[in-house]
Design a protein around this motif. Structure first.
Motif, PDB file in Angstrom:
ATOM      1  N   ALA A  21     -12.945 -34.618  -9.114  1.00  0.00           N
ATOM      2  CA  ALA A  21     -13.886 -35.726  -9.009  1.00  0.00           C
ATOM      3  C   ALA A  21     -15.276 -35.182  -9.304  1.00  0.00           C
ATOM      4  O   ALA A  21     -15.549 -34.004  -9.032  1.00  0.00           O
ATOM      5  N   PRO A  22     -16.148 -36.011  -9.867  1.00  0.00           N
ATOM      6  CA  PRO A  22     -17.495 -35.532 -10.199  1.00  0.00           C
ATOM      7  C   PRO A  22     -18.248 -34.950  -9.003  1.00  0.00           C
ATOM      8  O   PRO A  22     -19.014 -34.008  -9.159  1.00  0.00           O
ATOM      9  N   ASP A  23     -18.041 -35.502  -7.817  1.00  0.00           N
ATOM     10  CA  ASP A  23     -18.712 -34.984  -6.618  1.00  0.00           C
ATOM     11  C   ASP A  23     -17.999 -35.507  -5.380  1.00  0.00           C
ATOM     12  O   ASP A  23     -17.049 -36.292  -5.473  1.00  0.00           O
ATOM     13  N   ALA A  24     -18.481 -35.084  -4.213  1.00  0.00           N
ATOM     14  CA  ALA A  24     -17.842 -35.452  -2.946  1.00  0.00           C
ATOM     15  C   ALA A  24     -17.921 -36.949  -2.674  1.00  0.00           C
ATOM     16  O   ALA A  24     -17.013 -37.519  -2.062  1.00  0.00           O
ATOM     17  N   LYS A  25     -18.991 -37.605  -3.104  1.00  0.00           N
ATOM     18  CA  LYS A  25     -19.107 -39.054  -2.882  1.00  0.00           C
ATOM     19  C   LYS A  25     -18.046 -39.814  -3.669  1.00  0.00           C
ATOM     20  O   LYS A  25     -17.470 -40.779  -3.169  1.00  0.00           O
ATOM     21  N   VAL A  26     -17.765 -39.363  -4.879  1.00  0.00           N
ATOM     22  CA  VAL A  26     -16.728 -40.006  -5.682  1.00  0.00           C
ATOM     23  C   VAL A  26     -15.359 -39.774  -5.050  1.00  0.00           C
ATOM     24  O   VAL A  26     -14.534 -40.691  -4.961  1.00  0.00           O
ATOM     25  N   ALA A  27     -15.114 -38.564  -4.578  1.00  0.00           N
ATOM     26  CA  ALA A  27     -13.845 -38.274  -3.908  1.00  0.00           C
ATOM     27  C   ALA A  27     -13.690 -39.156  -2.669  1.00  0.00           C
ATOM     28  O   ALA A  27     -12.627 -39.727  -2.430  1.00  0.00           O
ATOM     29  N   ALA A  28     -14.760 -39.299  -1.888  1.00  0.00           N
ATOM     30  CA  ALA A  28     -14.710 -40.136  -0.694  1.00  0.00           C
ATOM     31  C   ALA A  28     -14.489 -41.603  -1.054  1.00  0.00           C
ATOM     32  O   ALA A  28     -13.748 -42.317  -0.367  1.00  0.00           O
ATOM     33  N   THR A  29     -15.101 -42.062  -2.134  1.00  0.00           N
ATOM     34  CA  THR A  29     -14.910 -43.433  -2.593  1.00  0.00           C
ATOM     35  C   THR A  29     -13.439 -43.686  -2.911  1.00  0.00           C
ATOM     36  O   THR A  29     -12.877 -44.722  -2.534  1.00  0.00           O
ATOM     37  N   ALA A  30     -12.805 -42.751  -3.592  1.00  0.00           N
ATOM     38  CA  ALA A  30     -11.387 -42.887  -3.929  1.00  0.00           C
ATOM     39  C   ALA A  30     -10.543 -42.953  -2.664  1.00  0.00           C
ATOM     40  O   ALA A  30      -9.641 -43.800  -2.551  1.00  0.00           O
ATOM     41  N   VAL A  31     -10.821 -42.089  -1.705  1.00  0.00           N
ATOM     42  CA  VAL A  31     -10.044 -42.054  -0.464  1.00  0.00           C
ATOM     43  C   VAL A  31     -10.200 -43.362   0.310  1.00  0.00           C
ATOM     44  O   VAL A  31      -9.222 -43.921   0.815  1.00  0.00           O
ATOM     45  N   VAL A  32     -11.427 -43.876   0.395  1.00  0.00           N
ATOM     46  CA  VAL A  32     -11.652 -45.139   1.105  1.00  0.00           C
ATOM     47  C   VAL A  32     -10.934 -46.281   0.389  1.00  0.00           C
ATOM     48  O   VAL A  32     -10.297 -47.126   1.023  1.00  0.00           O
ATOM     49  N   ALA A  33     -11.001 -46.308  -0.940  1.00  0.00           N
ATOM     50  CA  ALA A  33     -10.319 -47.362  -1.711  1.00  0.00           C
ATOM     51  C   ALA A  33      -8.817 -47.341  -1.451  1.00  0.00           C
ATOM     52  O   ALA A  33      -8.189 -48.388  -1.265  1.00  0.00           O
ATOM     53  N   VAL A  34      -8.226 -46.157  -1.416  1.00  0.00           N
ATOM     54  CA  VAL A  34      -6.793 -46.040  -1.134  1.00  0.00           C
ATOM     55  C   VAL A  34      -6.500 -46.525   0.285  1.00  0.00           C
ATOM     56  O   VAL A  34      -5.554 -47.272   0.512  1.00  0.00           O
ATOM     57  N   GLY A  35      -7.328 -46.125   1.235  1.00  0.00           N
ATOM     58  CA  GLY A  35      -7.128 -46.556   2.614  1.00  0.00           C
ATOM     59  C   GLY A  35      -7.204 -48.065   2.782  1.00  0.00           C
ATOM     60  O   GLY A  35      -6.469 -48.653   3.576  1.00  0.00           O
TER      61      GLY A  35
END
Length: 108
Positions: free
Chosen positions: A58-72
């Motif tokens: 992922a480009p950065d930690a915020k993008v990774a967190a966005t993906a995780v929240v979307a999945v959740g």
């Protein structure tokens, strides 16, 4: 790009849906990561404390967190745990940098 690993545990409803209609869940994960500018590297299922994990860039930690929240938010996952991964070269650099620093232990 930084590399991340997210481990997951399906909830009962998620397992029920997958048992009734088995599907390759790496397909929507790959699409999500690409939409966010990242890349799915691999997805595995496993036995143990978690049902599986994905490794992705992922480009950065915020993008990774966005993906995780979307999945959740999809509602079929009970637990998600994300860690940033480091190559051996990156970890070696970190160790070398840390070895040049002095940090005092508690005085107790």
């Amino acid at each position: 790009m930084p590399t991340y690993m997210t481990s997951f545990v399906y909830n009962g409803e998620g397992w029920q849906k997958l048992a009734k209609n088995p599907e390759d869940r790496s397909i929507p994960v790959k699409a999500l990561m690409e939409k966010l500018g990242g890349r799915l590297i691999s997805m595995y299922y496993m036995a143990g404390d978690y049902d599986g994990f994905i490794i992705y860039e992922a480009p950065d930690a915020k993008v990774a967190a966005t993906a995780v929240v979307a999945v959740g938010l999809a509602g079929h996952i009970r637990t998600l745990k994300t860690s940033q991964l480091y190559t051996v070269a990156e970890a070696t650099e970190v160790m070398g940098n840390a070895g040049k620093l002095a940090y005092p232990a508690p005085k107790g």
